[in-house]
Design a protein around this motif. Sequence first.
Motif, PDB file in Angstrom:
ATOM      1  N   ALA A 172       1.136 -14.117  -1.255  1.00 34.91           N
ATOM      2  CA  ALA A 172       0.826 -12.846  -1.912  1.00 34.91           C
ATOM      3  C   ALA A 172       1.839 -11.782  -1.517  1.00 34.91           C
ATOM      4  CB  ALA A 172      -0.587 -12.383  -1.552  1.00 34.91           C
ATOM      5  N   VAL A 173       2.061 -10.821  -2.427  1.00 35.46           N
ATOM      6  CA  VAL A 173       2.986  -9.723  -2.179  1.00 35.46           C
ATOM      7  C   VAL A 173       2.433  -8.464  -2.827  1.00 35.46           C
ATOM      8  CG1 VAL A 173       4.372 -10.284  -4.231  1.00 35.46           C
ATOM      9  CG2 VAL A 173       5.399  -8.975  -2.360  1.00 35.46           C
ATOM     10  N   ASN A 174       2.670  -7.316  -2.182  1.00 32.76           N
ATOM     11  CA  ASN A 174       2.168  -6.036  -2.686  1.00 32.76           C
ATOM     12  C   ASN A 174       3.127  -4.924  -2.289  1.00 32.76           C
ATOM     13  OD1 ASN A 174      -0.007  -3.542  -1.708  1.00 32.76           O
ATOM     14  ND2 ASN A 174      -0.034  -4.224  -3.818  1.00 32.76           N
ATOM     15  N   PHE A 175       3.489  -4.063  -3.245  1.00 34.95           N
ATOM     16  CA  PHE A 175       4.326  -2.893  -2.987  1.00 34.95           C
ATOM     17  C   PHE A 175       3.543  -1.637  -3.310  1.00 34.95           C
ATOM     18  CE2 PHE A 175       7.709  -5.867  -2.715  1.00 34.95           C
ATOM     19  CZ  PHE A 175       8.753  -5.232  -2.052  1.00 34.95           C
ATOM     20  N   VAL A 176       3.685  -0.611  -2.449  1.00 34.55           N
ATOM     21  CA  VAL A 176       3.023   0.665  -2.707  1.00 34.55           C
ATOM     22  C   VAL A 176       3.943   1.640  -3.431  1.00 34.55           C
ATOM     23  CG1 VAL A 176       1.385   0.470  -0.815  1.00 34.55           C
ATOM     24  CG2 VAL A 176       3.615   1.508  -0.387  1.00 34.55           C
ATOM     25  N   ASP A 177       5.261   1.389  -3.383  1.00 34.29           N
ATOM     26  CA  ASP A 177       6.236   2.183  -4.104  1.00 34.29           C
ATOM     27  C   ASP A 177       7.473   1.318  -4.314  1.00 34.29           C
ATOM     28  OD1 ASP A 177       7.687   2.267  -1.638  1.00 34.29           O
ATOM     29  OD2 ASP A 177       6.610   4.079  -1.038  1.00 34.29           O
ATOM     30  N   ASP A 178       8.582   1.922  -4.690  1.00 36.82           N
ATOM     31  CA  ASP A 178       9.757   1.106  -5.001  1.00 36.82           C
ATOM     32  C   ASP A 178      10.488   0.589  -3.767  1.00 36.82           C
ATOM     33  OD1 ASP A 178      10.761   3.506  -4.118  1.00 36.82           O
ATOM     34  OD2 ASP A 178      12.184   3.771  -5.769  1.00 36.82           O
ATOM     35  N   GLN A 179      10.062   0.997  -2.578  1.00 38.10           N
ATOM     36  CA  GLN A 179      10.735   0.577  -1.354  1.00 38.10           C
ATOM     37  C   GLN A 179       9.854  -0.223  -0.404  1.00 38.10           C
ATOM     38  OE1 GLN A 179      14.161   1.246  -0.654  1.00 38.10           O
ATOM     39  NE2 GLN A 179      14.064   1.718  -2.841  1.00 38.10           N
ATOM     40  N   ASN A 180       8.612   0.156  -0.262  1.00 37.81           N
ATOM     41  CA  ASN A 180       7.754  -0.380   0.796  1.00 37.81           C
ATOM     42  C   ASN A 180       6.798  -1.448   0.281  1.00 37.81           C
ATOM     43  OD1 ASN A 180       8.192   1.479   3.348  1.00 37.81           O
ATOM     44  ND2 ASN A 180       8.239   2.801   1.538  1.00 37.81           N
ATOM     45  N   GLY A 181       6.939  -2.646   0.851  1.00 41.28           N
ATOM     46  CA  GLY A 181       6.096  -3.747   0.431  1.00 41.28           C
ATOM     47  C   GLY A 181       5.788  -4.712   1.556  1.00 41.28           C
ATOM     48  N   TRP A 182       4.756  -5.530   1.341  1.00 38.72           N
ATOM     49  CA  TRP A 182       4.331  -6.531   2.312  1.00 38.72           C
ATOM     50  C   TRP A 182       4.120  -7.859   1.614  1.00 38.72           C
ATOM     51  CZ3 TRP A 182       3.381  -1.467   2.575  1.00 38.72           C
ATOM     52  CH2 TRP A 182       3.516  -0.810   3.814  1.00 38.72           C
ATOM     53  N   ALA A 183       4.433  -8.943   2.302  1.00 39.37           N
ATOM     54  CA  ALA A 183       4.164 -10.293   1.823  1.00 39.37           C
ATOM     55  C   ALA A 183       3.448 -11.053   2.927  1.00 39.37           C
ATOM     56  CB  ALA A 183       5.459 -11.005   1.440  1.00 39.37           C
ATOM     57  N   VAL A 184       2.517 -11.923   2.544  1.00 35.77           N
ATOM     58  CA  VAL A 184       1.756 -12.698   3.521  1.00 35.77           C
ATOM     59  C   VAL A 184       1.771 -14.164   3.125  1.00 35.77           C
ATOM     60  CG1 VAL A 184       0.265 -10.730   4.040  1.00 35.77           C
ATOM     61  CG2 VAL A 184      -0.465 -12.409   2.320  1.00 35.77           C
ATOM     62  N   GLY A 185       1.422 -15.019   4.106  1.00 36.51           N
ATOM     63  CA  GLY A 185       1.434 -16.439   3.802  1.00 36.51           C
ATOM     64  C   GLY A 185       0.783 -17.281   4.868  1.00 36.51           C
ATOM     65  N   HIS A 186       1.161 -18.540   4.893  1.00 38.55           N
ATOM     66  CA  HIS A 186       0.606 -19.475   5.861  1.00 38.55           C
ATOM     67  C   HIS A 186       1.088 -19.151   7.279  1.00 38.55           C
ATOM     68  CE1 HIS A 186      -0.744 -22.999   3.079  1.00 38.55           C
ATOM     69  NE2 HIS A 186      -1.221 -21.833   2.696  1.00 38.55           N
ATOM     70  N   ASP A 187       0.405 -19.758   8.239  1.00 34.32           N
ATOM     71  CA  ASP A 187       0.682 -19.519   9.664  1.00 34.32           C
ATOM     72  C   ASP A 187       0.490 -18.058  10.046  1.00 34.32           C
ATOM     73  OD1 ASP A 187       1.287 -22.180   9.722  1.00 34.32           O
ATOM     74  OD2 ASP A 187       3.443 -21.939   9.896  1.00 34.32           O
ATOM     75  N   GLY A 188      -0.324 -17.339   9.265  1.00 32.51           N
ATOM     76  CA  GLY A 188      -0.621 -15.945   9.578  1.00 32.51           C
ATOM     77  C   GLY A 188       0.551 -15.001   9.433  1.00 32.51           C
ATOM     78  N   VAL A 189       1.551 -15.383   8.635  1.00 35.01           N
ATOM     79  CA  VAL A 189       2.758 -14.559   8.522  1.00 35.01           C
ATOM     80  C   VAL A 189       2.506 -13.298   7.713  1.00 35.01           C
ATOM     81  CG1 VAL A 189       4.979 -14.479   7.305  1.00 35.01           C
ATOM     82  CG2 VAL A 189       4.505 -16.301   8.920  1.00 35.01           C
ATOM     83  N   VAL A 190       2.940 -12.163   8.280  1.00 34.24           N
ATOM     84  CA  VAL A 190       2.944 -10.877   7.584  1.00 34.24           C
ATOM     85  C   VAL A 190       4.363 -10.327   7.644  1.00 34.24           C
ATOM     86  CG1 VAL A 190       2.012  -8.540   7.473  1.00 34.24           C
ATOM     87  CG2 VAL A 190       0.556 -10.422   8.262  1.00 34.24           C
ATOM     88  N   LEU A 191       4.970 -10.127   6.489  1.00 29.84           N
ATOM     89  CA  LEU A 191       6.336  -9.627   6.392  1.00 29.84           C
ATOM     90  C   LEU A 191       6.330  -8.249   5.757  1.00 29.84           C
ATOM     91  CD1 LEU A 191       7.949 -12.848   4.883  1.00 29.84           C
ATOM     92  CD2 LEU A 191       8.108 -12.118   7.270  1.00 29.84           C
ATOM     93  N   ARG A 192       7.276  -7.395   6.181  1.00 28.09           N
ATOM     94  CA  ARG A 192       7.412  -6.076   5.561  1.00 28.09           C
ATOM     95  C   ARG A 192       8.847  -5.864   5.102  1.00 28.09           C
ATOM     96  NH1 ARG A 192       5.978   0.218   7.396  1.00 28.09           N
ATOM     97  NH2 ARG A 192       6.629   1.072   5.381  1.00 28.09           N
ATOM     98  N   SER A 193       8.973  -5.203   3.957  1.00 26.79           N
ATOM     99  CA  SER A 193      10.270  -4.750   3.460  1.00 26.79           C
ATOM    100  C   SER A 193      10.219  -3.241   3.266  1.00 26.79           C
ATOM    101  CB  SER A 193      10.608  -5.419   2.130  1.00 26.79           C
ATOM    102  OG  SER A 193      11.802  -4.880   1.588  1.00 26.79           O
ATOM    103  N   GLU A 194      11.292  -2.570   3.643  1.00 28.16           N
ATOM    104  CA  GLU A 194      11.394  -1.122   3.455  1.00 28.16           C
ATOM    105  C   GLU A 194      12.574  -0.759   2.564  1.00 28.16           C
ATOM    106  OE1 GLU A 194      10.355   1.122   7.257  1.00 28.16           O
ATOM    107  OE2 GLU A 194      10.743  -0.902   8.045  1.00 28.16           O
TER     108      GLU A 194
END
Length: 384
Positions: free
Chosen positions: A96-118
């Motif tokens: 799954a992936v979700n962005f709150v604006d054109d820069q800030n977003g999060w992606a999640v997945g297996h092994d409890g991974v939480v990724l952020r992009s700015e």
Amino acid sequence: MNKSSTSILLTICCLLSGIAFSFPALAASGDRLERPSLELHALTDHSVASNVLLLDIALAGSRLVAVGEQGAVLLSDDAGYSWRQAKVPSSVLLTAVNFVDDQNGWAVGHDGVVLRSEDGGENWHLQLDGEGINQNRITTLEQALAGLDQSSENEGIDREMLEYALEDAQFAAEDGASTPLLDVWFASRDLGYIAGAYGMLLQTRDGGKSWQSMDHLIPNPDRFHLNAIQATTDGSLFLAGEAGLLIKSDDQHTAWQVIESPYEGSFFAMQESKGLYLMGLRGHLFRSDAGTRWNPIKVSTTSSINAAVTDSHGQLILLGQGGLLLQQQGSAFVPLAAATRTSFSSGVVLGQQLILVGEAGVTRVQLDAQVTQTTVPSDQGGRS
């Protein structure tokens, strides 16, 4: 739990999330967490890797961001005609992936991974993994037990339930970073929620710098999988999961209650569009005005509905297994296109284009019902 059992459970988890697929034997969690995402071959104009499994897609401004197997994150700045790959530090399946604006977003997945992009999805850094989630749960439950007194018991906190949850968290920690996360939603750059398998629910109030385990605060004693998070215009949050589980928060997200479910099978998604829609296994679709009383809607399919999007006219488009694609027309849902039998997992509307992701990478659909599935030759992309 041994690696073989873990692999089986992860596969089952993916099936319950609405996508049926197979993948090679899983490497050790540590390897996946530390190994950068699978590097795809060059993605040429007007093409995408047709044999890359993608599970979710979101808009970062006008940019498309799609996520999927082995840490793949694909970006498109031309409405899905051409794609390129982002830099990702881990190679787990992203769900799954979700962005709150054109820069800030999060992606999640297996092994409890939480990724952020700015930076709009160009680069990603790891904020959390399954090891951190396990320790977070243990610490949270130990603190809850230590602070339990008569007044909190009167508020409905059950000591025995907390003790059982702590024991379960300690066992989970022995298994390692094996928690699949299934959905992510952020209200702002600071406030966000993540839902996952085995009743996992996390909250952050500082953009993911720290996370709080909320499993013990929601009424889900059997720890059914939480497949989807849906925010509504009245400020409520809904959690939809397996075995007909449906949970609603108040507008402050501090109290949670089970909503009477219209169905005992799994729910995979919700969508607010002139009402609140709930969908899932075997073509089950329901609508509610207030999110408490659900009316069934008949659709001409028994295929599982994995997700829904809303078009520019406020009409719902359903997508799912076996190429399921139904568009709302008044009170009915009619086939939008039937040119493929590959399953769809998510989609977005961009102008007059419906951009879908699933088993066959990316599929572009004109909203006049003309399907265009762009691919590259088999030697230009794929698994390592």
